[in-house]
Design a protein around this motif. Structure first.
Motif, PDB file in Angstrom:
ATOM      1  N   ALA A   1       9.109   8.740  12.004  1.00  0.00           N
ATOM      2  CA  ALA A   1       8.642   7.502  12.633  1.00  0.00           C
ATOM      3  C   ALA A   1       7.142   7.285  12.463  1.00  0.00           C
ATOM      4  O   ALA A   1       6.657   6.169  12.627  1.00  0.00           O
ATOM      5  CB  ALA A   1       8.986   7.510  14.126  1.00  0.00           C
ATOM      6  N   THR A   2       6.391   8.336  12.151  1.00  0.00           N
ATOM      7  CA  THR A   2       4.928   8.212  12.025  1.00  0.00           C
ATOM      8  C   THR A   2       4.528   8.315  10.565  1.00  0.00           C
ATOM      9  O   THR A   2       4.194   9.386  10.085  1.00  0.00           O
ATOM     10  CB  THR A   2       4.219   9.301  12.847  1.00  0.00           C
ATOM     11  N   ASN A   3       4.573   7.210   9.848  1.00  0.00           N
ATOM     12  CA  ASN A   3       4.189   7.181   8.436  1.00  0.00           C
ATOM     13  C   ASN A   3       2.804   6.552   8.304  1.00  0.00           C
ATOM     14  O   ASN A   3       2.670   5.347   8.145  1.00  0.00           O
ATOM     15  CB  ASN A   3       5.205   6.367   7.618  1.00  0.00           C
ATOM     16  N   THR A   4       1.777   7.371   8.365  1.00  0.00           N
ATOM     17  CA  THR A   4       0.409   6.868   8.239  1.00  0.00           C
ATOM     18  C   THR A   4      -0.407   7.781   7.338  1.00  0.00           C
ATOM     19  O   THR A   4      -0.091   8.959   7.167  1.00  0.00           O
ATOM     20  CB  THR A   4      -0.288   6.772   9.608  1.00  0.00           C
ATOM     21  N   PHE A   5      -1.481   7.220   6.773  1.00  0.00           N
ATOM     22  CA  PHE A   5      -2.475   8.005   6.048  1.00  0.00           C
ATOM     23  C   PHE A   5      -3.849   7.508   6.463  1.00  0.00           C
ATOM     24  O   PHE A   5      -3.997   6.423   7.032  1.00  0.00           O
ATOM     25  CB  PHE A   5      -2.282   7.886   4.524  1.00  0.00           C
ATOM     26  N   THR A   6      -4.875   8.294   6.172  1.00  0.00           N
ATOM     27  CA  THR A   6      -6.243   7.961   6.567  1.00  0.00           C
ATOM     28  C   THR A   6      -7.103   7.752   5.332  1.00  0.00           C
ATOM     29  O   THR A   6      -7.048   8.544   4.391  1.00  0.00           O
ATOM     30  CB  THR A   6      -6.848   9.079   7.432  1.00  0.00           C
ATOM     31  N   ALA A   7      -7.889   6.680   5.323  1.00  0.00           N
ATOM     32  CA  ALA A   7      -8.819   6.380   4.230  1.00  0.00           C
ATOM     33  C   ALA A   7     -10.242   6.379   4.779  1.00  0.00           C
ATOM     34  O   ALA A   7     -10.549   5.648   5.716  1.00  0.00           O
ATOM     35  CB  ALA A   7      -8.495   5.023   3.608  1.00  0.00           C
ATOM     36  N   LEU A   8     -11.116   7.209   4.197  1.00  0.00           N
ATOM     37  CA  LEU A   8     -12.504   7.319   4.629  1.00  0.00           C
ATOM     38  C   LEU A   8     -13.442   7.198   3.441  1.00  0.00           C
ATOM     39  O   LEU A   8     -13.040   7.392   2.292  1.00  0.00           O
ATOM     40  CB  LEU A   8     -12.742   8.664   5.335  1.00  0.00           C
ATOM     41  N   GLY A   9     -14.696   6.898   3.716  1.00  0.00           N
ATOM     42  CA  GLY A   9     -15.686   6.807   2.656  1.00  0.00           C
ATOM     43  C   GLY A   9     -15.778   5.412   2.080  1.00  0.00           C
ATOM     44  O   GLY A   9     -15.731   4.413   2.806  1.00  0.00           O
ATOM     45  N   GLU A  10     -15.880   5.324   0.754  1.00  0.00           N
ATOM     46  CA  GLU A  10     -16.135   4.056   0.066  1.00  0.00           C
ATOM     47  C   GLU A  10     -14.870   3.219  -0.140  1.00  0.00           C
ATOM     48  O   GLU A  10     -14.568   2.785  -1.254  1.00  0.00           O
ATOM     49  CB  GLU A  10     -16.829   4.323  -1.270  1.00  0.00           C
TER      50      GLU A  10
END
Length: 249
Positions: free
Chosen positions: A133-142
């Motif tokens: 149920a928790t399908n997420t990713f994290t994007a950081l930086g540019e």
């Protein structure tokens, strides 16, 4: 003019164009191993939420095994009237009537089989729905849109993830994207070159839930040069200075 051009030259195309053929480059060798499989590679982790629903011909029995609950799954949103189960630190879920079911080392397919095995003593005819149920990713930086992003499906390509994050800014190091992935033995960091077409057939082409992508800025960003910077600005100011200097003299 030569000095200004050398200091503030445009960013080379090789730094920003995706999926290039680097095979003709000097001393190049394909750094990626071949993709073995696509689906079911993600291993369940503590704090993951699972959607589990048991359906039987008897509605009352179905209701017995499907205790409705409300869980906060992040973002401050309450998800009501769904059958969500959180994996604890010991990789267990507390399933109604059955008790704890351990999912250590399981992907979604194996986890579904574990729940089926636990239900065998109680049910003969039933249909089981088991999803992450928790399908997420994290994007950081540019990235133009930093933060936690929902995946549009269970597994997406790294380019789909970049697109969901708004794309990389002109000053992001696309040749050195950092991919942080949580594995059963601990977190691992990989360096991915988005400009290399060989990534398409590699094990890093697909990203998985809880992956983190980080793009470092180029030196041009560190020097305070913004996206609107142009060599024409420098040459225009220099021409203006020479003109004014000549008029004054």
């Amino acid at each position: 003019m030569v000095l200004v051009s050398s200091l503030f030259s445009c960013i080379p195309q090789k730094e920003i164009v995706l999926l290039q053929d680097h095979s003709s480059d000097k001393n190049y060798s394909n750094p990626y191993s071949e993709m073995k499989s696509i689906t079911d590679q993600y291993i369940l982790q503590p704090n993951d939420y699972l959607f589990i629903n048991v359906s039987t011909p008897d509605e009352k029995i179905s209701e017995f095994f499907n205790q409705r609950r409300s869980n906060n799954m992040g973002g401050g949103q309450q998800n009501q009237n769904f059958f969500y189960y959180q994996i604890d630190d010991s990789m267990n879920i507390d399933f109604p009537y059955v008790g704890n079911i351990n999912l250590k080392g399981c992907n979604v397919v194996n986890g579904k089989e574990r729940v089926k095995d636990a239900l065998k003593p109680f049910l003969k005819e039933y249909n089981l729905t088991f999803k992450l149920a928790t399908n997420t990713f994290t994007a950081l930086g540019e990235f133009r849109s930093q933060g936690v992003h929902n995946m549009t499906k269970e597994q997406i390509t790294i380019f789909e993830a970049v697109a969901l994050a708004g794309g990389v800014t002109p000053y992001g190091k696309q040749k050195k994207l950092q991919l942080l992935r949580q594995l059963p033995d601990g977190p691992v960091t990989y360096t991915v070159d988005l400009t290399d077409k060989n990534i398409v057939n590699s094990e890093y082409y697909f990203i998985y839930p809880n992956d983190m992508l980080y793009v470092r800025p180029m030196r041009a960003k560190q020097f305070g040069i913004g996206e609107s910077f142009s060599l024409g600005i420098i040459t225009g100011l220099l021409a203006l200075y020479i003109t004014l200097d000549s008029l004054i003299k």
